[in-house]
Design a protein around this motif. Structure first.
Motif, PDB file in Angstrom:
ATOM      1  N   THR A   4       0.860  -1.177   0.000  1.00 44.72           N
ATOM      2  CA  THR A   4       0.000   0.000   0.000  1.00 44.72           C
ATOM      3  C   THR A   4       0.897   1.227   0.000  1.00 44.72           C
ATOM      4  OG1 THR A   4      -0.117   0.055   2.422  1.00 44.72           O
ATOM      5  CG2 THR A   4      -1.818  -1.215   1.268  1.00 44.72           C
ATOM      6  N   TYR A   5       0.330   2.373  -0.309  1.00 48.66           N
ATOM      7  CA  TYR A   5       1.144   3.564  -0.475  1.00 48.66           C
ATOM      8  C   TYR A   5       0.426   4.745   0.159  1.00 48.66           C
ATOM      9  CZ  TYR A   5       4.552   6.560  -2.911  1.00 48.66           C
ATOM     10  OH  TYR A   5       5.560   7.436  -3.225  1.00 48.66           O
ATOM     11  N   ASN A   6       1.003   5.272   1.250  1.00 46.70           N
ATOM     12  CA  ASN A   6       0.444   6.420   1.948  1.00 46.70           C
ATOM     13  C   ASN A   6       0.805   7.698   1.193  1.00 46.70           C
ATOM     14  OD1 ASN A   6      -0.469   8.333   3.720  1.00 46.70           O
ATOM     15  ND2 ASN A   6       0.908   7.789   5.393  1.00 46.70           N
ATOM     16  N   LEU A   7      -0.190   8.412   0.715  1.00 45.98           N
ATOM     17  CA  LEU A   7       0.026   9.599  -0.106  1.00 45.98           C
ATOM     18  C   LEU A   7      -0.158  10.892   0.680  1.00 45.98           C
ATOM     19  CD1 LEU A   7      -2.045   8.369  -3.180  1.00 45.98           C
ATOM     20  CD2 LEU A   7       0.436   8.246  -2.903  1.00 45.98           C
ATOM     21  N   ILE A 297      -7.092   9.657  -6.617  1.00 46.56           N
ATOM     22  CA  ILE A 297      -6.583   8.807  -5.539  1.00 46.56           C
ATOM     23  C   ILE A 297      -5.769   9.638  -4.555  1.00 46.56           C
ATOM     24  CG2 ILE A 297      -5.014   6.901  -4.967  1.00 46.56           C
ATOM     25  CD1 ILE A 297      -5.759   5.692  -7.732  1.00 46.56           C
ATOM     26  N   PHE A 298      -4.864  10.458  -5.087  1.00 48.73           N
ATOM     27  CA  PHE A 298      -4.032  11.318  -4.248  1.00 48.73           C
ATOM     28  C   PHE A 298      -4.891  12.263  -3.419  1.00 48.73           C
ATOM     29  CE2 PHE A 298      -1.843  15.276  -3.405  1.00 48.73           C
ATOM     30  CZ  PHE A 298      -0.609  14.861  -2.918  1.00 48.73           C
ATOM     31  N   ILE A 299      -5.831  12.928  -4.063  1.00 50.58           N
ATOM     32  CA  ILE A 299      -6.661  13.914  -3.385  1.00 50.58           C
ATOM     33  C   ILE A 299      -7.610  13.249  -2.391  1.00 50.58           C
ATOM     34  CG2 ILE A 299      -8.551  15.559  -3.768  1.00 50.58           C
ATOM     35  CD1 ILE A 299      -7.040  16.549  -6.209  1.00 50.58           C
ATOM     36  N   LYS A 306      -7.696  15.044   5.922  1.00 57.86           N
ATOM     37  CA  LYS A 306      -7.938  16.480   6.142  1.00 57.86           C
ATOM     38  C   LYS A 306      -6.676  17.326   5.922  1.00 57.86           C
ATOM     39  CE  LYS A 306     -11.867  15.830   9.235  1.00 57.86           C
ATOM     40  NZ  LYS A 306     -12.028  14.402   8.900  1.00 57.86           N
ATOM     41  N   ASN A 307      -5.863  16.890   4.981  1.00 58.81           N
ATOM     42  CA  ASN A 307      -4.638  17.603   4.637  1.00 58.81           C
ATOM     43  C   ASN A 307      -4.907  18.431   3.380  1.00 58.81           C
ATOM     44  OD1 ASN A 307      -2.028  18.472   4.271  1.00 58.81           O
ATOM     45  ND2 ASN A 307      -1.107  16.460   4.574  1.00 58.81           N
ATOM     46  N   TYR A 308      -5.623  19.537   3.532  1.00 54.29           N
ATOM     47  CA  TYR A 308      -6.140  20.270   2.390  1.00 54.29           C
ATOM     48  C   TYR A 308      -5.060  21.021   1.608  1.00 54.29           C
ATOM     49  CZ  TYR A 308     -10.533  19.187   4.693  1.00 54.29           C
ATOM     50  OH  TYR A 308     -11.576  18.519   5.267  1.00 54.29           O
ATOM     51  N   LYS A 309      -3.977  21.388   2.275  1.00 52.75           N
ATOM     52  CA  LYS A 309      -2.898  22.048   1.554  1.00 52.75           C
ATOM     53  C   LYS A 309      -2.306  21.126   0.495  1.00 52.75           C
ATOM     54  CE  LYS A 309       1.379  24.658   2.180  1.00 52.75           C
ATOM     55  NZ  LYS A 309       2.363  25.208   3.140  1.00 52.75           N
ATOM     56  N   ARG A 310      -2.136  19.844   0.850  1.00 51.64           N
ATOM     57  CA  ARG A 310      -1.624  18.872  -0.120  1.00 51.64           C
ATOM     58  C   ARG A 310      -2.641  18.603  -1.220  1.00 51.64           C
ATOM     59  NH1 ARG A 310       2.808  15.723   0.594  1.00 51.64           N
ATOM     60  NH2 ARG A 310       1.849  13.924  -0.419  1.00 51.64           N
ATOM     61  N   VAL A 311      -3.913  18.705  -0.888  1.00 48.06           N
ATOM     62  CA  VAL A 311      -4.951  18.542  -1.903  1.00 48.06           C
ATOM     63  C   VAL A 311      -4.747  19.556  -3.027  1.00 48.06           C
ATOM     64  CG1 VAL A 311      -7.412  18.871  -2.372  1.00 48.06           C
ATOM     65  CG2 VAL A 311      -6.708  17.511  -0.403  1.00 48.06           C
ATOM     66  N   LEU A 312      -4.599  20.813  -2.664  1.00 44.24           N
ATOM     67  CA  LEU A 312      -4.450  21.865  -3.670  1.00 44.24           C
ATOM     68  C   LEU A 312      -3.101  21.791  -4.384  1.00 44.24           C
ATOM     69  CD1 LEU A 312      -6.101  24.855  -1.789  1.00 44.24           C
ATOM     70  CD2 LEU A 312      -7.066  23.465  -3.625  1.00 44.24           C
ATOM     71  N   GLU A 313      -2.050  21.440  -3.653  1.00 45.78           N
ATOM     72  CA  GLU A 313      -0.739  21.291  -4.282  1.00 45.78           C
ATOM     73  C   GLU A 313      -0.748  20.136  -5.281  1.00 45.78           C
ATOM     74  OE1 GLU A 313       2.082  23.129  -4.141  1.00 45.78           O
ATOM     75  OE2 GLU A 313       0.832  24.582  -3.083  1.00 45.78           O
ATOM     76  N   GLY A 314      -1.418  19.059  -4.926  1.00 47.08           N
ATOM     77  CA  GLY A 314      -1.533  17.931  -5.849  1.00 47.08           C
ATOM     78  C   GLY A 314      -2.272  18.316  -7.116  1.00 47.08           C
ATOM     79  N   ASN A 438     -16.949  28.779  -6.109  1.00 51.25           N
ATOM     80  CA  ASN A 438     -17.035  28.138  -4.803  1.00 51.25           C
ATOM     81  C   ASN A 438     -15.745  28.230  -3.999  1.00 51.25           C
ATOM     82  OD1 ASN A 438     -19.815  26.652  -4.697  1.00 51.25           O
ATOM     83  ND2 ASN A 438     -19.015  26.267  -6.750  1.00 51.25           N
ATOM     84  N   LYS A 439     -14.749  28.937  -4.562  1.00 51.01           N
ATOM     85  CA  LYS A 439     -13.482  29.179  -3.881  1.00 51.01           C
ATOM     86  C   LYS A 439     -12.794  27.874  -3.445  1.00 51.01           C
ATOM     87  CE  LYS A 439     -14.886  33.775  -2.309  1.00 51.01           C
ATOM     88  NZ  LYS A 439     -15.053  34.706  -1.172  1.00 51.01           N
ATOM     89  N   TYR A 440     -12.836  26.864  -4.356  1.00 50.49           N
ATOM     90  CA  TYR A 440     -12.160  25.601  -4.063  1.00 50.49           C
ATOM     91  C   TYR A 440     -10.644  25.763  -4.062  1.00 50.49           C
ATOM     92  CZ  TYR A 440     -16.623  23.181  -4.702  1.00 50.49           C
ATOM     93  OH  TYR A 440     -17.910  22.738  -4.575  1.00 50.49           O
ATOM     94  N   TYR A 441     -10.181  26.942  -4.543  1.00 52.11           N
ATOM     95  CA  TYR A 441      -8.745  27.190  -4.528  1.00 52.11           C
ATOM     96  C   TYR A 441      -8.262  27.591  -3.138  1.00 52.11           C
ATOM     97  CZ  TYR A 441     -10.748  31.870  -5.016  1.00 52.11           C
ATOM     98  OH  TYR A 441     -11.506  33.005  -4.852  1.00 52.11           O
ATOM     99  N   LYS A 442      -9.188  27.779  -2.198  1.00 53.64           N
ATOM    100  CA  LYS A 442      -8.786  28.078  -0.822  1.00 53.64           C
ATOM    101  C   LYS A 442      -8.548  26.781  -0.057  1.00 53.64           C
ATOM    102  CE  LYS A 442     -10.979  32.606  -0.447  1.00 53.64           C
ATOM    103  NZ  LYS A 442      -9.716  33.328  -0.196  1.00 53.64           N
TER     104      LYS A 442
END
Length: 445
Positions: A4-7, A297-299, A306-314, A438-442
């Motif tokens: 398995t791979y923790n992202l 998968i990453f997001i 709840k690591n939203y900063k990585r969500v946007l960076e990804g 919807n400001k999903y970029y925040k």
């Protein structure tokens, strides 16, 4: 090798590439198989059978992508629970979704066989091809449970970051499929039915490989008796995600099915050209599909954590990578698509080749837009906003289908290409507007 791979931590670019490459190779191998399938049928059964495979493929994908969509929805929930480290709920989800998916597969199998004649009439299938398409589709639909089992189990593997093994099992399945194609079509003279039977057998074999790998190598995914229980909230979420994802995937092919009707009105040469362009185009779009799935998968894992900063960076990194990779291929298709088309059209005449070149001269101008849209789809799915891709796809297909029928008479396949490109512009405009509004970029996604 990691099972398995923790992202949720580590280098984002490397992780996206790590996820994407096996998915991309798998998509290309799948297209290679589809190509070989068409070539083998065209060589040993004939020109009409080759054209019929193109029509059957469009009809088949209508049903298969309902299943793939369901599995995509399931994989998002599984990935989120894995990122959250809620392993008991994850195994419960695997159990519940396997039951729900099995029931859906049976319903698709029965209804598909019953409504197939009606569908073929709707898309104006030439009478000379109807028998071939029916023979092929009855076997595919009868064995649709094998398609579900393979896609379900491989999607579970991918949801925990293990895209390598699902690729290996896919390659084994494809090699087996090609071998069975040659055996059943060439040696046993089973015609187009042999191609369909080979597909069902190879997918069932691949499903068994996935199952035994999960049981023996990834015990965290192994469903135990304590996991076999009813959970109303998980059932509701699974039905919601699966239904919406299936609607998204199937609507893509409903649109293609309707466009096939416009192409069919041009005759067998245009059908053969559209079949050939479709094989090549599927490889290009595989870059978008694999990147979209890797992004989701990453997001999804990072959304669960709840690591939203990585969500946007990804999301940002995926956007950059997809554009860098595909520009050269798009330029090649614009200037020299005839090289690839000659591999598919055999000695069927210049008309088929001209149709294909005309299509690529126009559609290649829009591929970048399509690939960017795929990354948006991965983002929205991974964050749980699964309804947005459906709305965008519905908009795109409405534009594509209407314009295809309006333009095909005067522009031939070029009209279909232009209609598709304008539809892609429509979907990317919608996706971007939703993202900004919807400001999903925040960071508070």
């Amino acid at each position: 090798m990691e099972q398995t791979y923790n992202l949720t931590e580590g280098n984002i670019k490397k992780q996206l590439i790590y996820l994407s490459i096996p998915l991309l190779i798998g998509s290309i191998f799948q297209q290679f198989y589809n190509t070989m399938d068409s070539i083998i049928v065209g060589k040993y059964v004939g020109h009409d059978a080759f054209a019929a495979i193109g029509i059957a493929g469009t009809v088949m994908h209508l049903f298969i992508f309902i299943i793939i969509g369901c599995c995509a929805g399931i994989s998002i929930i599984t990935a989120q629970l894995y990122g959250e480290k809620n392993y008991d709920a994850m195994r419960n989800e695997i159990f519940l979704s396997s039951i729900l998916g099995g029931v859906v597969s049976i319903v698709i199998s029965i209804s598909g066989i019953l409504f197939l004649p009606f569908i073929l009439r709707i898309i104006q299938t030439p009478s000379s091809l109807t028998s071939y398409v029916t023979q092929y589709m009855n076997i595919i639909l009868g064995g649709i449970i094998a398609t579900f089992l393979y896609n379900f189990l491989s999607s579970i593997l991918r949801s925990v970051g293990n895209t390598k093994m699902s690729l290996i099992f896919l390659i084994i399945s494809i090699m087996m499929n090609i071998f069975l194609d040659l055996l059943l079509i060439k040696n046993f003279s089973m015609g187009i039915r042999g191609a369909a039977l080979a597909t069902v057998i190879s997918q069932l074999f691949s499903a068994f490989l996935c199952y035994f790998y999960i049981i023996y190598k990834i015990p965290i995914l192994k469903v135990k008796k304590s996991d076999m229980k009813y959970n109303s909230s998980l059932v509701k979420q699974t039905c919601q995600y699966s239904f919406v994802s299936a609607l998204h995937q199937s609507s893509l092919y409903i649109g293609k099915l309707l466009v096939q009707g416009a192409v069919n009105s041009l005759g067998v040469d245009a059908i053969s050209a559209y079949t050939a362009t479709g094989r090549i185009e599927d490889v290009i779009l595989a870059f978008g599909n694999s990147s979209s799935e890797a992004t989701s998968i990453f997001i999804a894992q990072n959304t669960g954590a709840k690591n939203y900063k990585r969500v946007l960076e990804g999301f940002k990194n995926a956007m950059i990578l997809i554009q860098l990779v595909c520009i050269s291929m798009i330029l090649f298709l614009f200037f020299r698509s005839d090289i690839l088309l000659n591999f598919f059209v055999f000695n069927e005449g210049k008309s088929v080749l001209n149709y294909g070149v005309q299509y690529f001269r126009i559609i290649s101008l829009f591929y970048v837009i399509s690939l960017i849209g795929s990354i948006f789809v991965g983002y929205y799915r991974g964050t749980g906003h699964v309804n947005i891709p459906v709305i965008g796809t519905t908009l795109q297909l409405t534009i594509r289908v209407i314009l295809s029928y309006l333009l095909v008479g005067s522009m031939g396949l070029g009209g279909v290409a232009l209609a598709t490109g304008i539809g892609w512009i429509g979907i990317i405009t919608f996706q971007t507007s939703v993202f900004v509004k919807n400001k999903y970029y925040k960071l508070d996604v």
